[in-house]
Motif scaffolding. Sequence first.
Motif, PDB file in Angstrom:
ATOM      1  N   UNK A 294       0.870  -1.207   0.098  1.00 26.11           N
ATOM      2  CA  UNK A 294       0.041  -0.007   0.087  1.00 26.11           C
ATOM      3  C   UNK A 294       0.959   1.243  -0.080  1.00 26.11           C
ATOM      4  N   UNK A 295       2.188   1.159   0.535  1.00 30.58           N
ATOM      5  CA  UNK A 295       2.921   2.197   0.824  1.00 30.58           C
ATOM      6  C   UNK A 295       3.442   2.846  -0.623  1.00 30.58           C
ATOM      7  N   UNK A 377     -12.498  11.651   5.070  1.00 26.16           N
ATOM      8  CA  UNK A 377     -11.275  10.834   4.983  1.00 26.16           C
ATOM      9  C   UNK A 377     -10.321  10.770   6.014  1.00 26.16           C
ATOM     10  N   UNK A 378     -10.034  11.932   6.573  1.00 31.57           N
ATOM     11  CA  UNK A 378      -9.164  11.724   7.550  1.00 31.57           C
ATOM     12  C   UNK A 378      -9.497  11.044   8.852  1.00 31.57           C
ATOM     13  N   UNK A 379     -10.748  10.829   9.154  1.00 31.24           N
ATOM     14  CA  UNK A 379     -11.366  10.119  10.315  1.00 31.24           C
ATOM     15  C   UNK A 379     -11.213   8.523   9.733  1.00 31.24           C
ATOM     16  N   UNK A 380     -11.526   8.363   8.365  1.00 27.29           N
ATOM     17  CA  UNK A 380     -11.197   6.880   8.173  1.00 27.29           C
ATOM     18  C   UNK A 380      -9.683   6.712   8.132  1.00 27.29           C
ATOM     19  N   UNK A 381      -8.845   7.367   7.577  1.00 28.80           N
ATOM     20  CA  UNK A 381      -7.504   7.285   7.974  1.00 28.80           C
ATOM     21  C   UNK A 381      -6.819   7.067   9.224  1.00 28.80           C
ATOM     22  N   UNK A 382      -7.499   7.739  10.225  1.00 32.50           N
ATOM     23  CA  UNK A 382      -6.936   7.626  11.733  1.00 32.50           C
ATOM     24  C   UNK A 382      -7.651   6.344  12.194  1.00 32.50           C
ATOM     25  N   UNK A 383      -8.596   5.822  11.914  1.00 30.12           N
ATOM     26  CA  UNK A 383      -9.269   4.611  12.322  1.00 30.12           C
ATOM     27  C   UNK A 383      -8.458   3.260  11.826  1.00 30.12           C
ATOM     28  N   UNK A 428       1.706   5.333   4.966  1.00 27.90           N
ATOM     29  CA  UNK A 428       0.848   5.394   3.846  1.00 27.90           C
ATOM     30  C   UNK A 428      -0.397   6.128   3.944  1.00 27.90           C
ATOM     31  N   UNK A 429      -0.956   6.200   5.098  1.00 30.29           N
ATOM     32  CA  UNK A 429      -2.220   6.802   5.511  1.00 30.29           C
ATOM     33  C   UNK A 429      -1.888   8.234   5.770  1.00 30.29           C
ATOM     34  N   UNK A 430      -0.838   8.633   6.496  1.00 31.88           N
ATOM     35  CA  UNK A 430      -0.617  10.083   6.451  1.00 31.88           C
ATOM     36  C   UNK A 430       0.105  10.704   5.331  1.00 31.88           C
ATOM     37  N   UNK A 431       0.705   9.866   4.464  1.00 31.78           N
ATOM     38  CA  UNK A 431       1.261  10.351   3.152  1.00 31.78           C
ATOM     39  C   UNK A 431       0.132  10.657   2.252  1.00 31.78           C
ATOM     40  N   UNK A 432      -0.977   9.929   2.044  1.00 32.89           N
ATOM     41  CA  UNK A 432      -1.957  10.146   1.242  1.00 32.89           C
ATOM     42  C   UNK A 432      -2.836  11.353   1.681  1.00 32.89           C
ATOM     43  N   UNK A 433      -2.910  11.155   3.207  1.00 30.53           N
ATOM     44  CA  UNK A 433      -4.122  12.403   3.596  1.00 30.53           C
ATOM     45  C   UNK A 433      -3.450  13.550   3.441  1.00 30.53           C
TER      46      UNK A 433
END
Length: 499
Positions: A294-295, A377-383, A428-433
């Motif tokens: 995913x990264x 999207x931020x909430x989904x990423x943090x979850x 990958x979450x923080x990069x995409x967000x």
Amino acid sequence: MNILSLFVVIPALMLLGLWLSRNLNQVRGVMVAGSSCLLALSVWLTIYFIQQRAAGNNAVMLLASSTPWFKPLNIAYSVGVDGISVVMLLLSSVIVFTGTFASWKLKPLTKEYFLWFTLLSTGVFGFFICTDLFTMFMFYEVALIPMYLLIGVWGSGAKEYAAMKLTLMLMGGSALLIIGILGIYFYSGATTMNVVAIAALHNIPVEIQKIFFPFVFIGFGVLGAMFPFHTWSPDGHASAPTAVSMLHAGVLMKLGGYGCFRVAMYLLPDAARELAWIFLILTTISVVYGALSACVQTDLKYINAYSSVSHCGLVLFALLMMTNTACTGAIIQMLSHGLMTALFFALIGMIYGRTHTRDVRKLGGLMKIMPFLGVGYVIAGLANLGLPGFSGFPAEMTIFVGSFANSDTFHRVCTIIACTSIVATAVFILRVVGKILYGNVADPHYLKLTDATWDERVAVCCLIFCVAGLGLFPLWASNVIHDAVVPILAVVNPMYSGL
């Protein structure tokens, strides 16, 4: 009629209503009414189950009933639910309800799309309520077949290739599965195909169990995206329409983990104990490989698809640890991942519908233009990365704590390796967000875009409420699931049934 049969009857009535519908408003009305009834029924069932357990009803399966169907092979329409079934039915109804609103404006062939979507839902609900091996397999197939048309007709990108690849690989898994099911039935000496009855006999020789355990575990594991049988999943996710991706990742993949635990490990416990190390290595690879893959992705759907490979691998990983805490965590992870990945795919579909691209490199500054979708999207990423307060945290913590409870070096090393996926997920979450939501607007044309419509807000808010609710109040789910895990684990691995 057993009340559990309503989970099959309501979708059947929805199919009839959709067939009789003559315009788009009628189609939408049937879907909203039917999905609302399913959601209400699953909420009632959850409350009823909790009340029954509190009152001291310790039956293995509640609301159990059986009607003979094909006597020569002792096939029956047998239904019943335990804690695992209850939370899976609740998850399925939430995803179907929100998927209806996520598909509100889908065109063309809206009526036909919802017909196949509802048929897929029928298979999912039927699978989770059935306790007869053959009937479970029948509903399992009903859930798989509509995916081909839903992706091949309404998908995007290389949809024909993705639909064919998905169908062939899942049908290959089904072929292994039917061999394993028939082996269990004929060598158990049972006069029924009821899962609980066969487990109570526990008379399949160990040598026979070793033959059929890989057939059943791999057969279900293919749907659970177990390495190296996972390759159908990213392509299928990337090409599927929004609501199908939600149902596919949110519910359909959970049939794999559910079947591995309920059928493979429960009915072939001796083989599960002896062969678990092989599949534990494969699932550890799934967890780490999915997160690392995913990264390096640039397509939003592929990022979430490989993340799903990692999280679903974590489910099978925890089940194979065979401790009470880990197995409970695995089911919570199924529930958590189903909710947050559905939220992810819903948001990705909404963003794609406006920008017409899923390429991370071509997106930027969307928080200024569509703040509602950006916050979602931020909430989904943090979850997804396991932030406390959201569903991913109690699920992953329970899994890793329960897995480390195994005292031998092999299991603890696997646990430590699997824990590295947390770091990769955060990357990958923080990069995409950061890339798609913040900074400068990537394209001036994006300034003309609008934020979420009312129907999209209904779907997103419902999923965020569930993700946050499970994260803040996980104990109710843990207690419901624990009551179902204990009798299964007592058969599979009595040594760690209390850990």
